[in-house]
Write a protein that holds these residues in place. Structure first.
Motif, mmCIF file in Angstrom:
data_model
loop_
_atom_site.group_PDB
_atom_site.id
_atom_site.type_symbol
_atom_site.label_atom_id
_atom_site.label_comp_id
_atom_site.label_asym_id
_atom_site.label_seq_id
_atom_site.Cartn_x
_atom_site.Cartn_y
_atom_site.Cartn_z
ATOM 1 N N PRO A 33 -35.435 3.777 31.026
ATOM 2 C CA PRO A 33 -35.167 4.142 29.630
ATOM 3 C C PRO A 33 -36.151 5.205 29.139
ATOM 4 C CG PRO A 33 -35.323 1.749 29.914
ATOM 5 C CD PRO A 33 -35.818 2.369 31.177
ATOM 6 N N SER A 34 -35.676 6.044 28.239
ATOM 7 C CA SER A 34 -36.496 7.121 27.684
ATOM 8 C C SER A 34 -37.407 6.569 26.593
ATOM 9 C CB SER A 34 -35.595 8.218 27.120
ATOM 10 O OG SER A 34 -36.361 9.226 26.517
ATOM 11 N N GLN A 35 -38.696 6.471 26.907
ATOM 12 C CA GLN A 35 -39.633 5.827 25.989
ATOM 13 C C GLN A 35 -39.785 6.580 24.674
ATOM 14 O OE1 GLN A 35 -40.455 7.340 28.793
ATOM 15 N NE2 GLN A 35 -42.230 8.667 28.492
ATOM 16 N N MET A 36 -39.758 7.927 24.723
ATOM 17 C CA MET A 36 -39.982 8.695 23.490
ATOM 18 C C MET A 36 -38.741 8.763 22.604
ATOM 19 S SD MET A 36 -39.104 10.733 26.120
ATOM 20 C CE MET A 36 -40.629 11.184 26.895
ATOM 21 N N THR A 64 -39.378 12.275 31.161
ATOM 22 C CA THR A 64 -40.207 13.414 30.758
ATOM 23 C C THR A 64 -39.855 13.907 29.360
ATOM 24 O OG1 THR A 64 -38.632 14.955 31.775
ATOM 25 C CG2 THR A 64 -40.498 14.204 33.124
ATOM 26 N N ILE A 65 -40.864 14.455 28.681
ATOM 27 C CA ILE A 65 -40.628 15.104 27.391
ATOM 28 C C ILE A 65 -39.915 16.433 27.581
ATOM 29 C CG2 ILE A 65 -42.853 16.304 27.355
ATOM 30 C CD1 ILE A 65 -41.065 14.709 24.325
ATOM 31 N N TYR A 66 -40.066 17.037 28.747
ATOM 32 C CA TYR A 66 -39.377 18.301 28.985
ATOM 33 C C TYR A 66 -37.942 18.045 29.447
ATOM 34 C CZ TYR A 66 -40.492 17.756 34.004
ATOM 35 O OH TYR A 66 -40.597 17.299 35.298
ATOM 36 N N CYS A 67 -37.116 19.015 29.224
ATOM 37 C CA CYS A 67 -35.682 18.888 29.492
ATOM 38 C C CYS A 67 -35.353 19.263 30.933
ATOM 39 C CB CYS A 67 -34.917 19.793 28.534
ATOM 40 S SG CYS A 67 -33.122 19.787 28.765
ATOM 41 N N GLN A 68 -34.426 18.551 31.492
ATOM 42 C CA GLN A 68 -33.857 18.939 32.781
ATOM 43 C C GLN A 68 -32.567 19.698 32.515
ATOM 44 O OE1 GLN A 68 -33.295 15.816 35.659
ATOM 45 N NE2 GLN A 68 -31.786 16.985 36.802
ATOM 46 N N GLY A 69 -32.449 20.876 33.077
ATOM 47 C CA GLY A 69 -31.235 21.667 32.868
ATOM 48 C C GLY A 69 -31.227 22.318 31.498
ATOM 49 N N GLY A 70 -30.013 22.521 30.965
ATOM 50 C CA GLY A 70 -29.853 23.198 29.690
ATOM 51 C C GLY A 70 -30.357 22.388 28.518
#
Length: 481
Positions: A66-69, A385-391
């Motif tokens: 799960p996305s914690q942020m 991650t806080i950064y995006c994967q892909g677009g």
């Protein structure tokens, strides 16, 4: 003369030497232990090592991370970092998966979800979790979990068995082996895999996650199914009456006893026990899975999906019924959390699956007085991650795997309620305070069940095997009541 195989000879003699060596060290170890709780059968002599806070545990496992942020660990300053690259000073050369290691950029994707304070301490919770937001005074949130594994299968194997490589015994099997059962008509370790409504592609779940590893096979988890027989081959074949079944088992048991007398293979005695358990389960499991006796106000706690077999809501209700019947360890796997893309399309669906049922389970256990001696754990294998994967767009994004920090929560027996432990940086990338390794989590679960993880061993291949491995593990004292 018994016809021992070479394997049996070495396994028995090595275990005998190990037992002798262990006995010689008893004077150096803290061995004072209360008797096992009344009604328990099986388990090891001398366990629990100390008075347990929890008689049983329920583990809600969110497979896929799960996305914690987006759910628990808000990072409002990231709004000013939209589409800016993650600084190298934050990443610090950390290993990346092959899914993003080739990206030219690592654009930051702030969460689009609103957070608000809840409970006595103003604990921040996402709008995706309105029901769990009302339970923050009953749980301990841990923002500072971390692991070394960066891909799903080794990460899930690691947190469930204590090792990234297959072959080790699972947490539930260890508890079954050490503490035995409080209900001889049901397995001490039951597993359910719930349906999910988010991303349809999901990581496979292998039975080694609830397997016995090097322990005798009778300690492995038993998987409950949502259709057909709740347990495979539970029903008698057509034309086989219960009386015929009983006679078959009696004859088979006599043959197995003869085989055991000849070879002394512990797996033979395990098979005898498993056949007998299967026979008793023909009555106990249908009673367990029949929820027609549940009043409407209880069903309402878990949400509208509770009466649909296989849903997370139904599994949560089942776990409460198992707790009432003395099942030692219940684990529910909910898949589909691996959101590399379309997170804003899939994550809300996943949260709807688990939010109300998780809160309903806590409330139901509380109302029945079961939460005082039941440990409940919620979490996945790593974070995102806080950064995006892909677009990247302002309304949709995906996130890659992130093992350096993620959020779990615990509740119930021995847990300090209403606390938030650990702190991560503004990028939800590095832990600033209160780091907790997954070994620490497993050591703490064992501790609450009355077990000292350092003394809880099984000799195998010349090593004293432990769930927490050979590296140091610490109790999560900050969240213990």
């Amino acid at each position: 003369m018994n016809d021992f195989t070479r394997r049996h000879f070495f396994s028995r003699t090595s275990m005998g030497l190990g037992a002798a060596a262990l006995a010689s060290l008893e004077g150096q170890r803290a061995t004072a232990a209360p008797a096992m709780s009344a009604g328990s059968t099986g388990g090891l002599a001398g366990l629990p090592h100390h008075q347990p806070k929890a008689k049983r545990a329920i583990y809600l496992f969110m497979s896929g991370a799960p996305s914690q942020m987006d759910m628990w660990d808000p990072k409002p300053k990231m709004a000013d970092w939209y589409d800016k690259d993650l600084p190298e000073s934050i990443r610090q050369g950390q290993r990346l998966t092959t899914m993003t290691s080739g990206q030219a950029r690592f654009p930051i994707a702030p969460s689009i979800y609103k957070f608000a304070p809840h409970g006595k301490n103003g604990t921040m919770v996402s709008e995706l979790l309105p029901h769990m937001a009302k339970k923050v005074d009953d749980i301990a949130l841990v923002h500072s979990m971390h692991t070394e594994a960066i891909n799903h299968d080794p990460a899930i194997t690691y947190i469930c068995t204590g090792d990234q490589l297959p072959g080790k015994a699972s947490l539930g099997a260890w508890l079954n082996y050490g503490l035995g059962t409080e209900n001889e008509n049901l397995p001490a370790f039951l597993v359910m895999t719930a349906s999910w409504t988010g991303r349809k592609e999901a990581q496979a779940l292998y039975n080694r996650l609830w397997g016995n590893g090097f322990l005798p096979s009778k300690y492995q988890g038993v998987a409950l199914r949502s259709s057909g027989d709740p347990v495979l081959y539970l029903s008698n074949p057509n034309g086989v009456s219960p009386d015929v079944r009983r006679r078959m088992l009696d004859s088979l048991s006599r043959l197995n006893e003869q085989e055991y007398a000849r070879r002394a293979d512990p797996e033979t005695s395990a098979r005898i026990a498993q056949y007998e358990m299967a026979y008793r389960m023909q009555t106990s499991v249908p009673d367990l899975t029949d929820i027609s006796d549940e009043p409407q106000h209880v069903l309402d706690l878990y949400g509208p999906d509770v009466t649909t077999p296989g849903t997370f809501a139904n599994c949560c209700l089942m776990s409460r019924r198992m707790a009432e019947r003395g099942v030692r360890f219940t684990q529910i796997f909910h898949r589909g959390w691996d959101q590399h893309g379309n997170l804003t399309g899939d994550l809300p669906k996943q949260c709807r699956d688990v939010d109300q049922p998780s809160a309903g389970l806590l409330t139901d256990l509380q109302q029945r007085g079961l939460l005082d001696d039941t440990l409940v754990v919620w979490g996945g294998e790593f974070g995102r991650t806080i950064y995006c994967q892909g677009g990247l767009s302002k309304t949709n994004y995906g996130r890659d795997h992130h093992p350096k920090c993620f959020t779990i929560w615990l509740a119930g027996a021995g847990i300090k309620a209403g606390v938030v432990h650990g702190k991560t940086d503004e990028f939800s990338y590095n832990i600033l305070d209160g780091a907790v390794h997954i070994r620490d989590l497993n050591a703490t679960i064992l501790h609450l069940m009355g077990i000292d993880h350092e003394r809880f061993i099984f000799p195998f291949k010349g090593l004293d095997q432990r769930l927490t491995g050979v590296e140091e593990a610490h109790l999560m004292d900050a969240i213990l009541a």
